[in-house]
Design a protein around this motif. Structure first.
Motif, mmCIF file in Angstrom:
data_model
loop_
_atom_site.group_PDB
_atom_site.id
_atom_site.type_symbol
_atom_site.label_atom_id
_atom_site.label_comp_id
_atom_site.label_asym_id
_atom_site.label_seq_id
_atom_site.Cartn_x
_atom_site.Cartn_y
_atom_site.Cartn_z
ATOM 1 N N SER A 145 41.253 21.229 38.086
ATOM 2 C CA SER A 145 42.399 20.815 39.051
ATOM 3 C C SER A 145 42.750 21.779 40.077
ATOM 4 O O SER A 145 42.273 23.078 39.927
ATOM 5 C CB SER A 145 43.571 20.597 38.263
ATOM 6 O OG SER A 145 43.928 21.699 37.463
ATOM 7 N N THR A 146 43.445 21.288 40.930
ATOM 8 C CA THR A 146 43.922 22.270 42.002
ATOM 9 C C THR A 146 44.672 23.335 41.497
ATOM 10 O O THR A 146 44.585 24.632 41.655
ATOM 11 C CB THR A 146 44.560 21.615 43.098
ATOM 12 O OG1 THR A 146 43.699 20.604 43.607
ATOM 13 C CG2 THR A 146 45.241 22.395 44.219
ATOM 14 N N ALA A 147 45.487 22.900 40.532
ATOM 15 C CA ALA A 147 46.446 23.969 39.763
ATOM 16 C C ALA A 147 45.617 25.068 38.988
ATOM 17 O O ALA A 147 45.982 26.275 39.182
ATOM 18 C CB ALA A 147 47.336 23.115 38.770
ATOM 19 N N GLY A 148 44.611 24.618 38.461
ATOM 20 C CA GLY A 148 43.615 25.680 38.189
ATOM 21 C C GLY A 148 43.082 26.428 39.049
ATOM 22 O O GLY A 148 42.903 27.962 38.997
ATOM 23 N N LEU A 149 42.421 26.220 40.122
ATOM 24 C CA LEU A 149 42.338 27.021 40.984
ATOM 25 C C LEU A 149 43.234 28.102 41.634
ATOM 26 O O LEU A 149 43.048 29.247 41.989
ATOM 27 C CB LEU A 149 41.659 26.408 42.659
ATOM 28 C CG LEU A 149 40.257 25.503 42.321
ATOM 29 C CD1 LEU A 149 39.994 24.854 43.584
ATOM 30 C CD2 LEU A 149 39.302 26.392 41.998
ATOM 31 N N VAL A 150 44.668 27.468 41.944
ATOM 32 C CA VAL A 150 45.684 28.381 42.329
ATOM 33 C C VAL A 150 45.867 29.245 41.175
ATOM 34 O O VAL A 150 46.007 30.503 41.481
ATOM 35 C CB VAL A 150 46.960 27.426 42.385
ATOM 36 C CG1 VAL A 150 48.096 28.435 42.653
ATOM 37 C CG2 VAL A 150 46.869 26.450 43.566
ATOM 38 N N ARG A 151 45.850 29.120 40.093
ATOM 39 C CA ARG A 151 46.034 30.055 39.030
ATOM 40 C C ARG A 151 44.917 31.134 38.806
ATOM 41 O O ARG A 151 45.224 32.345 38.879
ATOM 42 C CB ARG A 151 46.237 29.321 37.503
ATOM 43 C CG ARG A 151 47.409 28.705 37.085
ATOM 44 C CD ARG A 151 47.409 28.445 35.534
ATOM 45 N NE ARG A 151 46.386 27.322 35.171
ATOM 46 C CZ ARG A 151 46.610 25.894 35.366
ATOM 47 N NH1 ARG A 151 47.739 25.397 35.929
ATOM 48 N NH2 ARG A 151 45.453 25.201 34.917
ATOM 49 N N TYR A 152 43.646 30.740 39.208
ATOM 50 C CA TYR A 152 42.682 31.780 39.417
ATOM 51 C C TYR A 152 42.866 32.754 40.441
ATOM 52 O O TYR A 152 42.849 33.773 40.292
ATOM 53 C CB TYR A 152 41.419 30.978 39.658
ATOM 54 C CG TYR A 152 40.237 32.040 39.872
ATOM 55 C CD1 TYR A 152 39.518 33.001 38.898
ATOM 56 C CD2 TYR A 152 39.790 32.055 41.191
ATOM 57 C CE1 TYR A 152 38.861 33.879 39.235
ATOM 58 C CE2 TYR A 152 39.070 32.996 41.772
ATOM 59 C CZ TYR A 152 38.368 33.912 40.557
ATOM 60 O OH TYR A 152 37.583 34.923 41.042
ATOM 61 N N ALA A 153 43.305 31.930 41.524
ATOM 62 C CA ALA A 153 43.565 32.773 42.763
ATOM 63 C C ALA A 153 44.748 33.842 42.633
ATOM 64 O O ALA A 153 44.655 34.857 43.299
ATOM 65 C CB ALA A 153 44.080 31.886 43.990
ATOM 66 N N VAL A 154 45.582 33.623 41.918
ATOM 67 C CA VAL A 154 46.792 34.395 41.853
ATOM 68 C C VAL A 154 46.202 35.629 40.891
ATOM 69 O O VAL A 154 46.582 36.798 41.141
ATOM 70 C CB VAL A 154 48.006 33.788 41.106
ATOM 71 C CG1 VAL A 154 48.788 34.785 40.529
ATOM 72 C CG2 VAL A 154 48.369 32.751 42.042
ATOM 73 N N ARG A 155 45.437 35.039 39.752
ATOM 74 C CA ARG A 155 45.193 36.260 38.775
ATOM 75 C C ARG A 155 44.260 37.109 39.486
ATOM 76 O O ARG A 155 44.080 38.444 39.232
ATOM 77 C CB ARG A 155 44.276 35.594 37.725
ATOM 78 C CG ARG A 155 45.269 34.898 36.468
ATOM 79 C CD ARG A 155 44.398 34.719 35.417
ATOM 80 N NE ARG A 155 43.264 34.159 35.599
ATOM 81 C CZ ARG A 155 42.946 32.833 35.476
ATOM 82 N NH1 ARG A 155 44.045 32.032 35.466
ATOM 83 N NH2 ARG A 155 41.709 32.259 35.521
ATOM 84 N N ALA A 156 43.404 36.527 40.342
ATOM 85 C CA ALA A 156 42.249 37.644 40.885
ATOM 86 C C ALA A 156 42.666 38.045 42.325
ATOM 87 O O ALA A 156 41.931 38.662 43.014
ATOM 88 C CB ALA A 156 41.156 36.347 41.382
ATOM 89 N N GLN A 157 43.982 37.867 42.512
ATOM 90 C CA GLN A 157 44.713 38.596 43.644
ATOM 91 C C GLN A 157 44.265 38.131 45.129
ATOM 92 O O GLN A 157 44.224 38.839 45.996
ATOM 93 C CB GLN A 157 44.726 40.001 43.574
ATOM 94 C CG GLN A 157 45.613 40.717 42.240
ATOM 95 C CD GLN A 157 45.563 42.208 42.281
ATOM 96 O OE1 GLN A 157 44.481 42.907 42.664
ATOM 97 N NE2 GLN A 157 46.454 42.449 41.585
#
Length: 208
Positions: free
Chosen positions: A192-204
């Protein structure tokens, strides 16, 4: 007299840049362009010392303009100008042949400094940009499996852009953007898009 080219598809942006630049008596804006193809033509015809080129323009992106300028015997230094504060974009800009990368929100404060650096044939980017470019780990280590283009797509998704908006920024077809997005989701094992957003935050890739 130092000659400067401004290329941006918004007239108000060009006017604002001209007003800042022409505070210097020895600088002259010799040409303007509202798309990438016109920017390249103007650079060839006016042979500016510095070309300030928007990253995202119709007909040809700023990166492509920088690449094409390098193919001609021009003594023109290129500054890529963008709304996106991203080390990934800066890296692409430098690889394309630009020597400076400036976020539009920093223009009033840093534009003259950036142009001075280019006139001295020195590289310029902001402190945050340098930190991202010179970080202790490589992009491959921080974003395992993702190509640079997939990283950019994930970053822009996390910033709230639609596939159409991302396509316009990166000068891609919507179909190609969708393919990059799908590839990133598959590699990251998110659905999901939410999963991409969570990854983007974790990966800075973006700030929380």
């Amino acid at each position: 007299m130092k000659r400067i080219l401004i290329a941006d598809d918004h007239e108000a942006v060009r006017s604002g840049l001209r007003a800042v630049l022409e505070q210097r008596a020895d600088w002259e804006v010799v040409a303007e362009a509202d798309d990438g193809s016109k920017a390249l033509t103007a650079a060839i015809e006016s042979r500016p010392h510095v070309a300030i080129v928007d990253f995202s323009m119709p007909r040809m992106t700023g990166l492509e303009v920088a690449r094409r300028i390098r193919q001609y015997p021009l003594q023109t230094e290129v500054l890529i100008f963008t709304v996106h504060n991203s080390g990934l974009l800066a890296q692409q800009a430098f690889e394309a042949g630009a020597r400076a990368f400036l976020v539009k929100s920093d223009a009033n404060r840093l534009l003259m400094t950036a142009v001075d650096a280019l006139l001295a044939h020195k590289q310029f980017c902001t402190e945050r940009c340098r930190n991202e470019l010179n970080g202790g780990s490589s992009n491959a280590e921080r974003h395992p499996g993702l190509t640079p283009r997939e990283q950019l797509v994930v970053k822009l998704v996390a910033e709230g852009y639609s596939n159409k908006g991302i396509s316009a920024i990166l000068n891609l077809s919507v179909k190609t953007t969708e393919a990059h997005r799908a590839a990133a989701m598959r590699k990251l094992d998110v659905s999901s898009t939410a999963g991409l957003v969570r990854y983007a935050v974790r990966a800075q890739l973006v700030e929380a």
